[in-house]
Design a protein around this motif. Structure first.
Motif, PDB file in Angstrom:
ATOM      1  N   PHE A  88       0.812  -1.076  -0.051  1.00  0.00           N
ATOM      2  CA  PHE A  88       0.087   0.058   0.125  1.00  0.00           C
ATOM      3  C   PHE A  88       0.965   1.047   0.163  1.00  0.00           C
ATOM      4  O   PHE A  88       1.736   1.272   0.992  1.00  0.00           O
ATOM      5  N   THR A  89       0.675   2.039  -0.979  1.00  0.00           N
ATOM      6  CA  THR A  89       1.995   3.170  -1.265  1.00  0.00           C
ATOM      7  C   THR A  89       1.106   4.431  -1.056  1.00  0.00           C
ATOM      8  O   THR A  89      -0.030   4.642  -1.113  1.00  0.00           O
ATOM      9  N   THR A  90       1.910   5.378  -1.013  1.00  0.00           N
ATOM     10  CA  THR A  90       1.435   6.981  -0.795  1.00  0.00           C
ATOM     11  C   THR A  90       1.889   7.712  -2.035  1.00  0.00           C
ATOM     12  O   THR A  90       2.715   7.094  -2.963  1.00  0.00           O
ATOM     13  N   GLN A  91       1.408   8.732  -2.139  1.00  0.00           N
ATOM     14  CA  GLN A  91       1.501   9.797  -3.171  1.00  0.00           C
ATOM     15  C   GLN A  91       1.402   9.517  -4.783  1.00  0.00           C
ATOM     16  O   GLN A  91       2.174  10.292  -5.402  1.00  0.00           O
ATOM     17  N   GLU A  92       0.680   8.688  -4.833  1.00  0.00           N
ATOM     18  CA  GLU A  92       0.392   8.425  -6.139  1.00  0.00           C
ATOM     19  C   GLU A  92      -0.202   9.269  -7.165  1.00  0.00           C
ATOM     20  O   GLU A  92      -0.043   9.817  -8.115  1.00  0.00           O
ATOM     21  N   GLU A  93      -0.957  10.354  -6.298  1.00  0.00           N
ATOM     22  CA  GLU A  93      -1.788  11.654  -7.002  1.00  0.00           C
ATOM     23  C   GLU A  93      -0.779  12.734  -7.028  1.00  0.00           C
ATOM     24  O   GLU A  93      -1.071  13.772  -7.858  1.00  0.00           O
ATOM     25  N   THR A  94       0.275  12.795  -6.478  1.00  0.00           N
ATOM     26  CA  THR A  94       1.301  13.842  -6.611  1.00  0.00           C
ATOM     27  C   THR A  94       2.504  13.656  -7.271  1.00  0.00           C
ATOM     28  O   THR A  94       2.817  14.413  -8.252  1.00  0.00           O
ATOM     29  N   ASN A  95       3.386  12.536  -6.806  1.00  0.00           N
ATOM     30  CA  ASN A  95       4.764  12.402  -7.487  1.00  0.00           C
ATOM     31  C   ASN A  95       4.821  10.950  -7.758  1.00  0.00           C
ATOM     32  O   ASN A  95       6.115  10.618  -7.780  1.00  0.00           O
ATOM     33  N   LEU A  96       4.206  10.078  -7.447  1.00  0.00           N
ATOM     34  CA  LEU A  96       4.110   8.507  -7.552  1.00  0.00           C
ATOM     35  C   LEU A  96       5.373   8.126  -6.467  1.00  0.00           C
ATOM     36  O   LEU A  96       6.121   7.203  -6.701  1.00  0.00           O
TER      37      LEU A  96
ATOM     38  N   VAL B 155      -4.362  -1.932  -8.305  1.00  0.00           N
ATOM     39  CA  VAL B 155      -5.777  -2.010  -8.120  1.00  0.00           C
ATOM     40  C   VAL B 155      -6.074  -0.551  -7.613  1.00  0.00           C
ATOM     41  O   VAL B 155      -5.575   0.152  -6.807  1.00  0.00           O
ATOM     42  N   ASP B 156      -6.928   0.078  -8.614  1.00  0.00           N
ATOM     43  CA  ASP B 156      -7.220   1.520  -8.482  1.00  0.00           C
ATOM     44  C   ASP B 156      -8.811   1.880  -8.809  1.00  0.00           C
ATOM     45  O   ASP B 156      -9.782   0.961  -8.946  1.00  0.00           O
ATOM     46  N   LEU B 157      -9.090   2.953  -8.906  1.00  0.00           N
ATOM     47  CA  LEU B 157     -10.515   3.361  -9.322  1.00  0.00           C
ATOM     48  C   LEU B 157     -10.347   4.169 -10.648  1.00  0.00           C
ATOM     49  O   LEU B 157      -9.590   4.973 -10.911  1.00  0.00           O
ATOM     50  N   ASP B 158     -11.419   3.683 -11.516  1.00  0.00           N
ATOM     51  CA  ASP B 158     -11.411   4.637 -12.957  1.00  0.00           C
ATOM     52  C   ASP B 158     -12.601   5.159 -12.961  1.00  0.00           C
ATOM     53  O   ASP B 158     -13.758   4.894 -12.319  1.00  0.00           O
ATOM     54  N   THR B 159     -12.720   6.453 -13.762  1.00  0.00           N
ATOM     55  CA  THR B 159     -13.865   7.080 -13.742  1.00  0.00           C
ATOM     56  C   THR B 159     -14.767   6.719 -14.867  1.00  0.00           C
ATOM     57  O   THR B 159     -14.620   6.186 -15.950  1.00  0.00           O
ATOM     58  N   ALA B 160     -16.176   6.364 -14.356  1.00  0.00           N
ATOM     59  CA  ALA B 160     -17.265   5.875 -15.076  1.00  0.00           C
ATOM     60  C   ALA B 160     -17.671   7.026 -16.043  1.00  0.00           C
ATOM     61  O   ALA B 160     -17.658   8.175 -15.731  1.00  0.00           O
ATOM     62  N   THR B 161     -17.554   6.591 -17.510  1.00  0.00           N
ATOM     63  CA  THR B 161     -18.085   7.532 -18.313  1.00  0.00           C
ATOM     64  C   THR B 161     -19.324   7.466 -18.883  1.00  0.00           C
ATOM     65  O   THR B 161     -19.592   8.422 -20.002  1.00  0.00           O
TER      66      THR B 161
ATOM     67  N   GLU C 274      -4.441   8.768 -20.715  1.00  0.00           N
ATOM     68  CA  GLU C 274      -3.678  10.032 -19.928  1.00  0.00           C
ATOM     69  C   GLU C 274      -3.848   9.362 -18.595  1.00  0.00           C
ATOM     70  O   GLU C 274      -4.270   8.389 -18.100  1.00  0.00           O
ATOM     71  N   GLY C 275      -3.068  10.088 -17.675  1.00  0.00           N
ATOM     72  CA  GLY C 275      -3.164  10.046 -16.200  1.00  0.00           C
ATOM     73  C   GLY C 275      -1.921   9.003 -15.956  1.00  0.00           C
ATOM     74  O   GLY C 275      -1.385   8.356 -16.795  1.00  0.00           O
ATOM     75  N   ASP C 276      -1.545   8.515 -14.557  1.00  0.00           N
ATOM     76  CA  ASP C 276      -0.659   7.671 -14.230  1.00  0.00           C
ATOM     77  C   ASP C 276      -0.884   6.871 -13.002  1.00  0.00           C
ATOM     78  O   ASP C 276      -1.598   7.536 -12.139  1.00  0.00           O
TER      79      ASP C 276
ATOM     80  N   ILE D 236       9.187  -4.401 -15.236  1.00  0.00           N
ATOM     81  CA  ILE D 236       8.315  -5.333 -14.614  1.00  0.00           C
ATOM     82  C   ILE D 236       6.985  -5.262 -15.431  1.00  0.00           C
ATOM     83  O   ILE D 236       6.185  -4.141 -15.321  1.00  0.00           O
ATOM     84  N   PRO D 237       6.468  -6.342 -15.529  1.00  0.00           N
ATOM     85  CA  PRO D 237       5.458  -6.729 -16.643  1.00  0.00           C
ATOM     86  C   PRO D 237       4.262  -6.446 -15.367  1.00  0.00           C
ATOM     87  O   PRO D 237       4.172  -6.864 -14.341  1.00  0.00           O
ATOM     88  N   GLY D 238       3.111  -5.942 -15.859  1.00  0.00           N
ATOM     89  CA  GLY D 238       1.963  -5.563 -15.117  1.00  0.00           C
ATOM     90  C   GLY D 238       0.887  -4.993 -15.530  1.00  0.00           C
ATOM     91  O   GLY D 238       0.722  -4.748 -16.870  1.00  0.00           O
ATOM     92  N   MET D 239      -0.382  -4.696 -15.086  1.00  0.00           N
ATOM     93  CA  MET D 239      -1.450  -3.818 -15.363  1.00  0.00           C
ATOM     94  C   MET D 239      -2.147  -3.278 -14.579  1.00  0.00           C
ATOM     95  O   MET D 239      -1.922  -3.658 -13.068  1.00  0.00           O
ATOM     96  N   ILE D 240      -3.341  -2.614 -14.698  1.00  0.00           N
ATOM     97  CA  ILE D 240      -4.240  -1.979 -13.676  1.00  0.00           C
ATOM     98  C   ILE D 240      -5.679  -2.668 -13.780  1.00  0.00           C
ATOM     99  O   ILE D 240      -6.021  -2.810 -14.843  1.00  0.00           O
ATOM    100  N   LEU D 241      -6.153  -3.151 -12.624  1.00  0.00           N
ATOM    101  CA  LEU D 241      -7.279  -3.399 -12.530  1.00  0.00           C
ATOM    102  C   LEU D 241      -8.201  -2.248 -11.640  1.00  0.00           C
ATOM    103  O   LEU D 241      -7.393  -1.898 -10.614  1.00  0.00           O
ATOM    104  N   SER D 242      -9.235  -2.166 -11.969  1.00  0.00           N
ATOM    105  CA  SER D 242     -10.108  -1.065 -11.472  1.00  0.00           C
ATOM    106  C   SER D 242     -11.583  -1.269 -11.205  1.00  0.00           C
ATOM    107  O   SER D 242     -12.138  -2.052 -11.801  1.00  0.00           O
TER     108      SER D 242
END
Length: 182
Positions: A74-82, A100-106, A159-161, A172-178
C-alpha cells in the motif's frame, strides 16, 4: 445530476428519494447511497486498499496455498509524484504487478463518449490496456473473467498515471485493475 449524486441508476429511482428543489449534500464520512453504492473522501485510494484486503481475507479464510509469493504494498503519493511507487519499485523484486485502482465511469451526461472508453458503474471490473500494460497478463485476466462469467470492461488509458509507471520503468510486467466510480 441528482441521479449521479445520489448513486441511483435511473431518474425514477432518484425521484423516489428526492423531489425537485431538494437540497442534496454529502458528508465526509464514507457511507452508503442507495442500495449498492458508497460515497466518501479519497475513495480512489481507499477502494483499492479495501479490495486488496478482501482478497487477502479470502485467501486466509479459504487457506489457499499459492504457487508463488504474493507481495502486497500500500503506497502513498500516487496523486502527487508517484513517490510510493518509486520506493517500492526499487526495493522489491517483483515478477509481475497488478495495481488496484479506481477509474472514472464515463456514462455521465457531461463526458463526451467519443473521447474515452465507455465505462459504467456496476458493469464489472475494469481491465486497463495501454502501451505499458502486459498484453500477456491482460489476455490471461480476460480469459479468467470469461471462463468464470465475471463481468468486465475494457479501458484504454490515454492519460493519467499510476504507481505502475514506476514498475514499468524497471521492466516489470503488469497492468491496472479498477472499479468504476464518480
Amino acid at each position: 445530476f441528482p441521479v449521479t449524486i445520489l448513486g441511483c441508476t435511473s431518474r425514477e429511482e432518484a425521484e423516489g428519494i428526492v423531489s425537485r428543489g431538494d437540497l442534496v449534500t454529502s458528508t465526509e464520512e464514507t457511507h452508503w447511497i442507495g442500495t449498492s453504492r458508497i460515497a466518501g473522501r479519497a475513495l480512489d485510494n481507499h477502494i483499492g486498499c479495501f479490495i486488496v484486503l478482501q482478497v487477502l481475507h479470502l485467501l486466509q479464510k479459504e487457506k489457499e496455498s499459492l504457487p508463488f509469493n504474493l507481495i502486497v504494498s500500500f503506497t502513498t503519493q500516487e496523486e502527487t509524484n508517484l513517490g510510493g511507487g518509486k520506493q517500492i519499485a526499487h526495493t522489491v523484486p517483483f515478477d509481475a504487478v497488478f495495481v488496484v485502482d479506481l477509474d472514472t465511469a464515463t456514462d455521465h451526461p457531461h463526458i463526451h463518449p467519443h473521447r474515452v472508453s465507455p465505462l459504467s458503474l456496476g458493469k464489472g471490473v475494469v481491465l486497463s490496456r495501454d502501451l505499458k500494460s502486459s498484453h500477456t497478463l491482460f489476455s490471461f485476466l480476460e480469459q479468467v473473467a470469461t471462463s468464470h462469467h465475471i463481468p468486465y470492461q475494457r479501458m484504454t488509458h490515454m492519460e493519467g498515471d499510476t504507481n505502475y509507471s514506476m514498475m514499468y520503468n524497471r521492466g516489470i510486467p503488469g497492468m491496472i485493475l479498477s472499479v468504476c466510480g464518480r
